[in-house]
Design a protein around this motif. Structure first.
Motif, PDB file in Angstrom:
ATOM      1  N   UNK A 113       0.849  -1.182   0.000  1.00  0.00           N
ATOM      2  CA  UNK A 113       0.000   0.000   0.000  1.00  0.00           C
ATOM      3  C   UNK A 113       0.893   1.244   0.000  1.00  0.00           C
ATOM      4  N   UNK A 114       0.414   2.319  -0.571  1.00  0.00           N
ATOM      5  CA  UNK A 114       1.226   3.536  -0.635  1.00  0.00           C
ATOM      6  C   UNK A 114       1.731   4.004   0.733  1.00  0.00           C
ATOM      7  N   UNK A 115       0.904   3.898   1.763  1.00  0.00           N
ATOM      8  CA  UNK A 115       1.334   4.318   3.092  1.00  0.00           C
ATOM      9  C   UNK A 115       2.504   3.511   3.617  1.00  0.00           C
ATOM     10  N   UNK A 116       2.553   2.247   3.251  1.00  0.00           N
ATOM     11  CA  UNK A 116       3.648   1.378   3.682  1.00  0.00           C
ATOM     12  C   UNK A 116       4.971   1.770   3.056  1.00  0.00           C
ATOM     13  N   UNK A 117       4.921   2.412   1.909  1.00  0.00           N
ATOM     14  CA  UNK A 117       6.140   2.798   1.206  1.00  0.00           C
ATOM     15  C   UNK A 117       6.791   4.046   1.795  1.00  0.00           C
ATOM     16  N   UNK A 118       6.072   4.769   2.629  1.00  0.00           N
ATOM     17  CA  UNK A 118       6.627   6.005   3.195  1.00  0.00           C
ATOM     18  C   UNK A 118       7.930   5.770   3.938  1.00  0.00           C
ATOM     19  N   UNK A 119       8.034   4.663   4.646  1.00  0.00           N
ATOM     20  CA  UNK A 119       9.265   4.387   5.394  1.00  0.00           C
ATOM     21  C   UNK A 119      10.440   4.098   4.470  1.00  0.00           C
ATOM     22  N   UNK A 120      10.146   3.693   3.250  1.00  0.00           N
ATOM     23  CA  UNK A 120      11.197   3.379   2.283  1.00  0.00           C
ATOM     24  C   UNK A 120      11.617   4.598   1.459  1.00  0.00           C
ATOM     25  N   UNK A 121      10.812   5.647   1.502  1.00  0.00           N
ATOM     26  CA  UNK A 121      11.069   6.833   0.676  1.00  0.00           C
ATOM     27  C   UNK A 121      12.474   7.396   0.837  1.00  0.00           C
TER      28      UNK A 121
END
Length: 99
Positions: free
Chosen positions: A1-9
């Motif tokens: 999910x897009x929110x999960x990718x925030x930590x990888x940004x």
């Protein structure tokens, strides 16, 4: 999910910035290489796949997407041999993790 990718940004941004700087230092920018680098390297690392198989990753992903999708003309053309090749490669190189 897009929110999960925030930590990888931050890692994605740092890797992309480093790659752009490297290419700029060489006096050229290869957009095709850049576009393929992130999914073929970062995503592979994020999901825990070992190195190797990059030459086939896009072919495998496309075949899996088409094969598992609607069985229209595109789905029917997806090569079972490609899916089998992906399964064989991953079964011999990806370590099994037990809960």
């Amino acid at each position: 999910m897009p929110g999960s990718l925030k930590v990888l940004r931050p890692e994605i941004k740092a890797t992309a910035t480093s790659l752009v700087r490297q290419m700029a230092g060489e006096g050229q920018f290869n957009g095709i290489y850049f576009a393929g680098y992130l999914p073929l390297t970062l995503v592979r690392d994020f999901v825990g796949l070992p190195e190797g198989g990059q030459a086939y990753q896009l072919e495998w992903a496309s075949a899996a997407f088409d094969f598992l999708g609607p069985q229209n003309e595109r789905g029917q053309k997806a090569s079972p041999q490609t899916i089998l090749g992906m399964a064989q490669w991953s079964s011999t190189r990806v370590p099994r993790q037990h809960p």
